[in-house]
Design a protein around this motif. Structure first.
Motif, PDB file in Angstrom:
ATOM      1  N   ASP A  16      -1.275  17.319  -1.225  1.00  9.86           N
ATOM      2  CA  ASP A  16      -0.261  18.163  -2.048  1.00  9.86           C
ATOM      3  C   ASP A  16      -0.162  17.770  -4.003  1.00  9.86           C
ATOM      4  N   GLN A  17      -0.417  16.657  -3.937  1.00 11.28           N
ATOM      5  CA  GLN A  17      -1.040  16.487  -6.070  1.00 11.28           C
ATOM      6  C   GLN A  17      -1.999  16.990  -6.351  1.00 11.28           C
ATOM      7  N   GLN A  18      -3.197  17.325  -5.263  1.00  8.90           N
ATOM      8  CA  GLN A  18      -4.083  18.028  -5.769  1.00  8.90           C
ATOM      9  C   GLN A  18      -4.166  18.509  -6.976  1.00  8.90           C
ATOM     10  N   ILE A  19      -5.191  18.286  -7.801  1.00 12.07           N
ATOM     11  CA  ILE A  19      -5.258  19.402  -8.977  1.00 12.07           C
ATOM     12  C   ILE A  19      -5.437  20.919  -8.596  1.00 12.07           C
ATOM     13  N   LEU A 194     -11.989  17.295 -17.186  1.00  9.58           N
ATOM     14  CA  LEU A 194     -11.073  16.846 -15.569  1.00  9.58           C
ATOM     15  C   LEU A 194     -10.627  15.335 -16.278  1.00  9.58           C
ATOM     16  N   LEU A 195     -11.465  14.552 -16.849  1.00  7.81           N
ATOM     17  CA  LEU A 195     -10.641  13.409 -17.059  1.00  7.81           C
ATOM     18  C   LEU A 195      -8.993  13.976 -17.715  1.00  7.81           C
ATOM     19  N   ALA A 196      -8.834  14.584 -18.730  1.00  6.61           N
ATOM     20  CA  ALA A 196      -7.560  15.271 -19.952  1.00  6.61           C
ATOM     21  C   ALA A 196      -6.702  15.480 -18.454  1.00  6.61           C
ATOM     22  N   LYS A 197      -6.936  16.389 -17.750  1.00  6.33           N
ATOM     23  CA  LYS A 197      -7.075  17.079 -16.690  1.00  6.33           C
ATOM     24  C   LYS A 197      -4.979  15.856 -15.872  1.00  6.33           C
ATOM     25  N   ASN A 198      -6.857  15.117 -15.704  1.00  8.80           N
ATOM     26  CA  ASN A 198      -5.802  14.008 -14.343  1.00  8.80           C
ATOM     27  C   ASN A 198      -4.709  12.693 -15.031  1.00  8.80           C
ATOM     28  N   LEU A 199      -5.089  12.742 -16.510  1.00  6.73           N
ATOM     29  CA  LEU A 199      -4.040  11.337 -17.220  1.00  6.73           C
ATOM     30  C   LEU A 199      -2.883  12.492 -17.879  1.00  6.73           C
ATOM     31  N   SER A 202      -0.515  12.125 -14.650  1.00  9.20           N
ATOM     32  CA  SER A 202      -0.546  10.357 -14.354  1.00  9.20           C
ATOM     33  C   SER A 202       0.994  10.163 -15.088  1.00  9.20           C
ATOM     34  N   ALA A 203       1.284   9.005 -14.395  1.00  8.03           N
ATOM     35  CA  ALA A 203       2.544   8.425 -15.638  1.00  8.03           C
ATOM     36  C   ALA A 203       2.634   8.329 -16.875  1.00  8.03           C
ATOM     37  N   VAL A 204       1.168   8.264 -17.847  1.00  9.92           N
ATOM     38  CA  VAL A 204       0.917   8.580 -18.737  1.00  9.92           C
ATOM     39  C   VAL A 204       1.419  10.259 -19.418  1.00  9.92           C
ATOM     40  N   GLY A 205       0.623  10.008 -18.791  1.00 12.59           N
ATOM     41  CA  GLY A 205       1.250  12.041 -19.375  1.00 12.59           C
ATOM     42  C   GLY A 205       2.475  12.093 -19.156  1.00 12.59           C
ATOM     43  N   ARG A 206       3.405  11.770 -18.291  1.00 18.59           N
ATOM     44  CA  ARG A 206       4.576  12.225 -17.924  1.00 18.59           C
ATOM     45  C   ARG A 206       5.697  11.268 -18.876  1.00 18.59           C
ATOM     46  N   GLU A 207       4.879  10.486 -19.437  1.00 14.56           N
ATOM     47  CA  GLU A 207       5.645   9.723 -20.409  1.00 14.56           C
ATOM     48  C   GLU A 207       5.493  10.958 -21.435  1.00 14.56           C
ATOM     49  N   TRP A 208       4.700  11.260 -21.973  1.00 18.34           N
ATOM     50  CA  TRP A 208       3.859  12.355 -22.780  1.00 18.34           C
ATOM     51  C   TRP A 208       5.091  13.404 -22.693  1.00 18.34           C
TER      52      TRP A 208
END
Length: 354
Positions: A16-19, A194-199, A202-208
């Motif tokens: 459900d959480q795939q890109i 791809l790394l940026a999209k996954n970041l 993630s929890a870090v991206g939601r904090e941003w």
């Protein structure tokens, strides 16, 4: 009719959480990558690679880096050109001062130095924001311009002030031809994209994003502003620094401080605004808009058989380019990425209106 996820059931949280939750998106991306890696190298001329495709890939990478800071974390920056210069000159120094250092490590080293400078000039974001932060990051541009022009050790004591990357190779394979440079830039863009999209997922991206939407509320629910803002500056500056190193090493080959002027910072900022703030694919759309549209506007009079001079064509190109930027900002302020999302949504329902 063909773009519909009916019957594509998600049986796990990871699915459900795939890109790409829609199977057609996944196959489309795979097809685009196969064309980019296997078909494009045998299709276009060397001029197209050098003047169009390589700058497009590097600018896409730089736009992704800036979008993480501005679009996802809401911290405006006008020092992107400085961070690109820091990455380029740091990678150059790693490359010439440490004999035999692999190119990949030089690029990573350039990105890390740009990251340190980005975090340093991101410290004011803990106290100020908005236009005040933009002015603070503008100081990075002036400082790096002065440093690269005045400090001889930055250019390895070059008398002319320009530096040259020399011959490039990765894992023993020479990177000399435009096709090889294109594939090298494309591979780095795919990996970091791809790394940026996954970041950002993630929890870090939601904090941003929480910090971007309302920093006071984010602090109340336990998000640390210092960690969120400085981590965004660090990741953004690293990617931008690698893009700057690629711009110098791969695209230019030899460069001066003017290659990373304030114009470059504004150019990247306009890319993410037109492409779409807070969107990885929007960064690529914005880079394509800025790289491909001027070429189209320059060639259009010749295709239409209009007898106008080169100078007039250049003026018309600037006027039409500016008008199109204003048009896009008025019609769709969320950028080309929003237009693409709207088109996908309509495609899911086509041919039915609702």
């Amino acid at each position: 009719m063909f773009y519909r996820e009916n019957g594509q059931f998600k049986t796990s949280y990871a699915a459900d959480q795939q890109i790409f939750p829609v199977l057609q998106d996944k196959w489309a991306i795979i097809a685009i990558l196969l064309v980019a890696f296997l078909v494009v190298p045998f299709t276009f001329s060397n001029y197209t690679f050098q003047a169009v495709l390589i700058p497009f890939l590097i600018m896409s990478l730089g736009a992704i880096g800036l979008n993480i800071l501005v679009g996802y974390c809401g911290q405006i920056s006008l020092g992107t050109g400085a961070f690109m210069a820091a990455g380029a000159y740091a990678a150059y120094n790693f490359h010439v001062r440490f004999e035999g250092m692999p190119l990949i490590l030089s690029l990573i080293g350039g990105g890390l130095v740009a990251m340190l400078i980005g975090v340093l000039f991101g410290l004011p974001s803990l106290r100020i924001r908005g236009l005040y932060l933009a002015v603070a990051t503008l100081a990075a541009q002036f400082f790096v311009d002065w440093l690269t022009s005045r400090a001889a050790w930055v250019t390895n004591n070059s008398s002319s002030g320009s530096v040259s990357a020399g011959k490039l190779s990765v894992f023993g394979m020479a990177i000399e031809t435009p096709v090889q440079k294109y594939l090298f830039c494309l591979a780095i863009l795919c990996v970091l994209g791809l790394l940026a999209k996954n970041l950002v997922r993630s929890a870090v991206g939601r904090e941003w994003m929480a910090m971007r939407d309302m920093d006071v509320a984010a602090s109340v629910i336990g998000i640390r502003p210092m960690y969120a803002k400085l981590s965004a500056f660090a990741v953004s500056s690293f990617i931008v620094g690698v893009a700057g190193a690629l711009w110098g090493f791969v695209h230019l080959g030899a460069w001066e401080p003017a290659a990373f002027s304030l114009d470059r910072s504004f150019q990247l900022l306009f890319m993410i605004i037109i492409g779409g703030l807070g969107s990885i694919v929007g960064s690529i759309f914005g880079a394509a808009f800025f790289v491909l549209l001027p070429i189209f506007l320059t060639q259009a009079p010749h295709w239409l058989g209009l007898p106008i001079s080169t100078a007039t064509a250049t003026y018309l190109e600037h006027m039409v380019f500016g008008a199109l930027i204003v048009f896009f900002l008025i019609v769709e302020p969320h950028g080309l990425a929003k237009l693409w999302a709207t088109a996908r949504q309509k495609l899911r329902l086509w041919p039915f209106p609702h």
